[in-house]
Design an enzyme around this catalytic site. Structure first.
Site, PDB file in Angstrom:
ATOM      1  N   GLY A  83       0.810  -1.152   0.161  1.00  0.00           N
ATOM      2  CA  GLY A  83      -0.064   0.019  -0.031  1.00  0.00           C
ATOM      3  C   GLY A  83       0.707   1.162  -0.054  1.00  0.00           C
ATOM      4  O   GLY A  83       0.460   2.139   0.728  1.00  0.00           O
ATOM      5  N   SER A  93      -3.467   0.053  14.373  1.00  0.00           N
ATOM      6  CA  SER A  93      -4.158   1.219  14.767  1.00  0.00           C
ATOM      7  C   SER A  93      -4.496   1.464  16.237  1.00  0.00           C
ATOM      8  O   SER A  93      -4.622   0.364  16.913  1.00  0.00           O
ATOM      9  CB  SER A  93      -5.628   1.242  13.980  1.00  0.00           C
ATOM     10  OG  SER A  93      -6.513   2.183  14.536  1.00  0.00           O
ATOM     11  N   TYR A 142     -13.164  -2.918  11.691  1.00  0.00           N
ATOM     12  CA  TYR A 142     -11.438  -2.336  11.391  1.00  0.00           C
ATOM     13  C   TYR A 142     -11.097  -2.849  12.824  1.00  0.00           C
ATOM     14  O   TYR A 142      -9.773  -3.350  12.704  1.00  0.00           O
ATOM     15  CB  TYR A 142     -11.887  -1.024  11.292  1.00  0.00           C
ATOM     16  CG  TYR A 142     -10.421  -0.351  10.870  1.00  0.00           C
ATOM     17  CD1 TYR A 142      -9.914  -0.319   9.735  1.00  0.00           C
ATOM     18  CD2 TYR A 142     -10.051   0.436  12.028  1.00  0.00           C
ATOM     19  CE1 TYR A 142      -8.614   0.369   9.629  1.00  0.00           C
ATOM     20  CE2 TYR A 142      -8.889   1.238  11.848  1.00  0.00           C
ATOM     21  CZ  TYR A 142      -8.192   1.147  10.482  1.00  0.00           C
ATOM     22  OH  TYR A 142      -6.950   1.699  10.576  1.00  0.00           O
ATOM     23  N   SER A 143     -11.652  -2.560  13.882  1.00  0.00           N
ATOM     24  CA  SER A 143     -10.851  -2.697  15.159  1.00  0.00           C
ATOM     25  C   SER A 143     -10.358  -4.270  15.358  1.00  0.00           C
ATOM     26  O   SER A 143      -9.480  -4.482  16.098  1.00  0.00           O
ATOM     27  CB  SER A 143     -11.937  -2.223  16.397  1.00  0.00           C
ATOM     28  OG  SER A 143     -12.234  -1.061  16.260  1.00  0.00           O
TER      29      SER A 143
HETATM   30  P1  NAP Z   1      -4.902   5.711   2.440  1.00  0.00           P
HETATM   31  O1  NAP Z   1      -4.439   6.805   2.245  1.00  0.00           O
HETATM   32  O2  NAP Z   1      -6.246   5.224   2.194  1.00  0.00           O
HETATM   33  O3  NAP Z   1      -3.886   4.656   1.698  1.00  0.00           O
HETATM   34  C1  NAP Z   1      -4.307   2.894   1.517  1.00  0.00           C
HETATM   35  C2  NAP Z   1      -3.171   2.214   0.700  1.00  0.00           C
HETATM   36  O4  NAP Z   1      -3.484   0.934   0.798  1.00  0.00           O
HETATM   37  C3  NAP Z   1      -3.148   2.825  -0.715  1.00  0.00           C
HETATM   38  O5  NAP Z   1      -1.792   2.861  -1.152  1.00  0.00           O
HETATM   39  C4  NAP Z   1      -4.144   1.605  -1.101  1.00  0.00           C
HETATM   40  O6  NAP Z   1      -3.375   1.005  -2.533  1.00  0.00           O
HETATM   41  C5  NAP Z   1      -3.359   0.446  -0.505  1.00  0.00           C
HETATM   42  N1  NAP Z   1      -4.267  -0.694  -0.279  1.00  0.00           N
HETATM   43  C6  NAP Z   1      -5.482  -0.807   0.051  1.00  0.00           C
HETATM   44  N2  NAP Z   1      -6.045  -2.260  -0.302  1.00  0.00           N
HETATM   45  C7  NAP Z   1      -4.952  -2.855  -1.001  1.00  0.00           C
HETATM   46  C8  NAP Z   1      -5.086  -4.176  -1.296  1.00  0.00           C
HETATM   47  N3  NAP Z   1      -5.982  -5.035  -1.233  1.00  0.00           N
HETATM   48  N4  NAP Z   1      -3.724  -4.440  -1.907  1.00  0.00           N
HETATM   49  C9  NAP Z   1      -2.584  -3.766  -1.763  1.00  0.00           C
HETATM   50  N5  NAP Z   1      -2.774  -2.445  -1.464  1.00  0.00           N
HETATM   51  C10 NAP Z   1      -4.002  -1.877  -1.018  1.00  0.00           C
HETATM   52  O7  NAP Z   1      -4.636   5.249   3.935  1.00  0.00           O
HETATM   53  P2  NAP Z   1      -3.527   5.572   5.056  1.00  0.00           P
HETATM   54  O8  NAP Z   1      -4.190   6.681   5.968  1.00  0.00           O
HETATM   55  O9  NAP Z   1      -2.302   5.799   4.717  1.00  0.00           O
HETATM   56  O10 NAP Z   1      -3.375   4.108   5.824  1.00  0.00           O
HETATM   57  C11 NAP Z   1      -2.344   3.368   5.655  1.00  0.00           C
HETATM   58  C12 NAP Z   1      -2.309   2.219   6.739  1.00  0.00           C
HETATM   59  O11 NAP Z   1      -2.338   2.983   8.262  1.00  0.00           O
HETATM   60  C13 NAP Z   1      -3.661   1.396   6.893  1.00  0.00           C
HETATM   61  O12 NAP Z   1      -3.460   0.078   7.335  1.00  0.00           O
HETATM   62  C14 NAP Z   1      -4.571   2.156   7.844  1.00  0.00           C
HETATM   63  O13 NAP Z   1      -5.503   1.230   8.679  1.00  0.00           O
HETATM   64  C15 NAP Z   1      -3.487   2.418   8.834  1.00  0.00           C
HETATM   65  N6  NAP Z   1      -3.943   3.627   9.894  1.00  0.00           N
HETATM   66  C16 NAP Z   1      -4.149   4.819   9.292  1.00  0.00           C
HETATM   67  C17 NAP Z   1      -4.594   5.816  10.135  1.00  0.00           C
HETATM   68  C18 NAP Z   1      -5.010   7.163   9.593  1.00  0.00           C
HETATM   69  O14 NAP Z   1      -5.489   7.854  10.433  1.00  0.00           O
HETATM   70  N7  NAP Z   1      -4.812   7.478   8.340  1.00  0.00           N
HETATM   71  C19 NAP Z   1      -4.684   5.609  11.441  1.00  0.00           C
HETATM   72  C20 NAP Z   1      -4.469   4.343  11.926  1.00  0.00           C
HETATM   73  C21 NAP Z   1      -3.848   3.367  11.165  1.00  0.00           C
HETATM   74  P3  NAP Z   1      -4.076   1.577  -4.060  1.00  0.00           P
HETATM   75  O15 NAP Z   1      -4.544   2.929  -3.849  1.00  0.00           O
HETATM   76  O16 NAP Z   1      -2.986   1.345  -4.975  1.00  0.00           O
HETATM   77  O17 NAP Z   1      -5.212   0.675  -3.881  1.00  0.00           O
END
Ligand code: NAP
Length: 249
Positions: free
Chosen positions: A15, A146, A159-160
């Site tokens: 991702g 998370s 999600y949790s």
């Molecule tokens: P984001 O901006 O929505 O980016 C998500 C990334 O995951 C994208 O690059 C997407 O790739 C990739 N992805 C989704 N499904 C996939 C799959 N089946 N195979 C391969 N890649 C996949 O999210 P983010 O905020 O950066 O979050 C990244 C991580 O941090 C996640 O695990 C999220 O749960 C965790 N997190 C985020 C937050 C927050 O506040 N942002 C807080 C706690 C935890 P494509 O676009 O190429 O499909």
């Protein structure tokens, strides 16, 4: 394969095409790591990041499309890495999705999809990577979980659950893989400024940040810096590292 690629640490970031993953890719590439950016749907963005990194840091990262919720695609991703570099030093399980729904409205599809993308994907990536890491008795695995995996989030039960599962996997695997000199840690972010939170209005973000001791959202760079620290450290394993501005105190 040239000499430089033998010496540099090889990192897979799942991702890596958006948000936190994109920043991890950029920060590690800037610091001389050999990076494979995995993406699923955002090919154009992945190519832009690749070009930006080459132009700015003269580091030629690799991009690889794979839906990490599918075992066969994960196999192709890890095999690509081994074929290219003959090793994988670091695996960062960052790919994830989120969804806000009342528990009573979560369908079987929602539930299974959430667990498949956010948890089972790491079962696949870790198993495939261990085929190499165990044989050389060296490796670093970082799962992006998370704060909700620890505290639970209303209207984000699936999600949790997935993130709590990921943290459980981190702790159990740290014990199982420690004797093989493979470290496994989680980073558990609070709220980070990425597209994942675009469903929140400005007012909602303000209300959330008022609950956080540091009174602000985290940045993707906050996570990327910690990633680099964990990679370079040699004695931290089995930890769930909260980067959340003190939100869970
Ligand atoms: P984001 O901006 O929505 O980016 C998500 C990334 O995951 C994208 O690059 C997407 O790739 C990739 N992805 C989704 N499904 C996939 C799959 N089946 N195979 C391969 N890649 C996949 O999210 P983010 O905020 O950066 O979050 C990244 C991580 O941090 C996640 O695990 C999220 O749960 C965790 N997190 C985020 C937050 C927050 O506040 N942002 C807080 C706690 C935890 P494509 O676009 O190429 O499909």
């Amino acid at each position: 394969m040239n000499q430089a690629s033998i010496e540099r640490k090889v990192v897979i970031v799942t991702g890596g095409s958006k948000g936190i993953g994109e920043e991890i890719v950029r920060f590690l590439a800037k610091n001389g790591y050999e990076v494979i950016l995995n993406y699923n749907s955002s090919e154009h963005r992945a190519k832009q990041i690749q070009k930006e990194i080459y132009d700015n840091y003269n580091n030629n990262i690799h991009i690889f499309k794979a839906d990490v919720s599918k075992r066969e695609e994960v196999k192709r991703l890890v095999n690509f890495c081994i074929a290219k570099f003959n090793k994988i030093d670091v695996l960062i399980n960052n790919a994830g999705i989120s969804e806000i729904k009342l528990f009573t409205q979560i369908t079987d599809f929602d539930w299974n999809n959430m667990l498949q993308v956010n948890l089972t994907s790491s079962f696949y990536t870790i198993q495939e990577s261990l085929k190499y890491m165990i044989s050389v008795k060296s490796g670093c695995i970082i799962n992006i979980s998370s704060i909700w995996g620890t505290t639970g989030a209303s209207c984000e039960v699936h999600y949790s659950v997935a993130k709590a599962g990921l943290d459980g996997m981190t702790k159990a695997l740290a014990k199982e893989l420690g004797p093989s000199n493979i470290r496994v840690n989680s980073i558990a972010p609070g709220i980070i400024n990425t597209g994942m939170n675009k469903q929140f209005s400005d007012e909602e973000i303000t209300r959330i940040t008022e609950e956080i001791p540091l009174q602000k959202m985290g940045s993707t760079l906050d996570i990327a810096r910690c990633i680099k620290w964990i990679i370079e450290d040699e004695y931290t394993t089995g930890q769930i590292i909260g980067i959340n501005g003190g939100w869970n105190i």
